[in-house]
Design an enzyme around this catalytic site. Structure first.
Site, PDB file in Angstrom:
ATOM      1  CE1 TYR A 130      33.956  41.273  11.523  1.00 46.01           C
ATOM      2  CE2 TYR A 130      36.307  41.550  11.929  1.00 46.01           C
ATOM      3  CZ  TYR A 130      35.086  42.076  11.542  1.00 46.01           C
ATOM      4  OH  TYR A 130      34.995  43.390  11.170  1.00 46.01           O
ATOM      5  CB  SER A 170      38.296  44.845   9.682  1.00 45.16           C
ATOM      6  OG  SER A 170      39.061  44.666  10.853  1.00 45.16           O
TER       7      SER A 170
END
Length: 337
Positions: free
Chosen positions: A156, A143
């Site tokens: 996260y 990501s």
């Protein structure tokens, strides 16, 4: 690729929904033998049926990637029933949407075990089988948040940063050993997946991906391409990913202040959060209900990304830019005469 697409054995973690589900479908279209690893029985069954309808062979294996013994047993089963693993895609994750001070230590630990250690365990299970054959590819689905932390997603972001560092270290070791086993990472933008309907959230309003939003099929296309071309250390998906990573490299402090001002509102819709929304942190949300690959943002999600092409063809682009620059310099010299 050393193995024909139709003969490939592919393992995908987090395959019951979202990006993993879209990747599984894409491999199904290619006629691959696809092992689907996830916790949710309903999501797994539906994903397996989609792979079969697309033309592939499917094996659904319920597993919690936070448990190495389960992951390793799943890998052994895949090789018994489908054959030697050619590609392993690590995609499983979970998260908590909340300020750091509102996340319980046990919740932070669980996110880390699934989103980071799940990748470590999947990679270890894959390598123990690939290295003796000196063949195979591992794709880490990353990501933009592997480089750039944002508010409300500290658990996260921390896990994705850890995956980034782990993968870089592993890549160096494989290169040192002159191994033909490859690992690469695909850095994703905001994607329209069901996670915003099932992630544990303590926000006042319904969580949303930070715009611009892309459909999971855009990510899936890039992931399969990366598996086919693992010589690149990583791929960037979406112009927003490229812009974020470049801005973070050039002016991280400025980006801190920008995200402090905008990061809270941009991750929430105008609708209040449903207090009865399921949370998949401890139990799968798709145990009895299939959520599919898409979330609630189809009307706002992009179906393509020009930046993906640029990431896949960066060498040609750099060469073209060099030729153009040389041409400009030559013209400037001629004009000075």
């Amino acid at each position: 690729m050393g193995t024909r697409a139709r003969d490939q054995v592919v393992v995908i973690t987090g395959a019951s929904g979202g990006v993993g589900r879209a990747v599984a479908r894409r491999y199904g279209v290619r006629g691959a033998r696809v092992a689907l690893l996830a916790r949710g029985e309903a999501g797994l069954a539906a994903a397996a049926e989609e792979v079969r309808r697309a033309g592939g062979t499917a094996l659904a294996v319920p597993v919690d990637v936070a448990e190495f013994d389960e992951v390793d047993a799943a890998a052994a089963r895949v090789e018994r029933e489908l054959g030697p693993i050619d590609v392993w895609v690590n995609d499983a994750f979970t998260s908590v949407f909340a300020p750091f001070t509102e996340i319980e230590p046990k919740e932070f630990r669980r996110v880390t075990e699934v989103t980071y250690l799940g990748y470590v365990y999947g990679t270890k299970a894959a390598l123990s089988r690939m290295l003796p054959r000196d063949h195979g590819t591992i794709v880490q689905v990353g990501s933009a948040l592997a480089y750039r932390g944002i508010p409300l997603q500290s658990a996260y972001c921390g896990a994705k940063h850890a995956v980034q560092g782990f993968n870089e270290a592993l890549r160096c070791e494989l290169l040192h050993n002159r191994s033909h086993v490859r690992t690469t990472m695909v850095q994703l933008p905001a994607v329209n997946t069901p996670q915003f309907d099932w992630v544990l959230s303590r926000l006042r309003r319904h969580a949303q991906p930070v715009p611009p939003i892309y459909q999971p099929e855009v990510a899936a296309k890039a992931i399969v391409y990366a598996a086919d071309h693992p010589g690149r250390r990583e791929y960037w998906v979406g112009a927003s990913t490229a812009a974020t990573l470049i801005a973070n490299a050039v002016a991280p402090g400025l980006l801190d202040r920008y995200l402090a001002r905008t990061g809270f509102t941009s991750q929430q819709t105008s609708q209040p959060r449903d207090p009865h929304q399921p949370a998949n942190l401890w139990e799968p949300a798709d145990e009895n209900v299939d959520y599919g690959a898409h979330g609630d943002f189809d009307d706002r999600a992009h179906t393509r990304s020009a930046q993906v092409w640029a990431s896949q063809h960066h060498t040609a682009l750099l060469s073209g830019a060099a030729v153009a620059a040389a041409g400009v310099m030559t013209a400037a010299r001629l004009l000075r005469r």
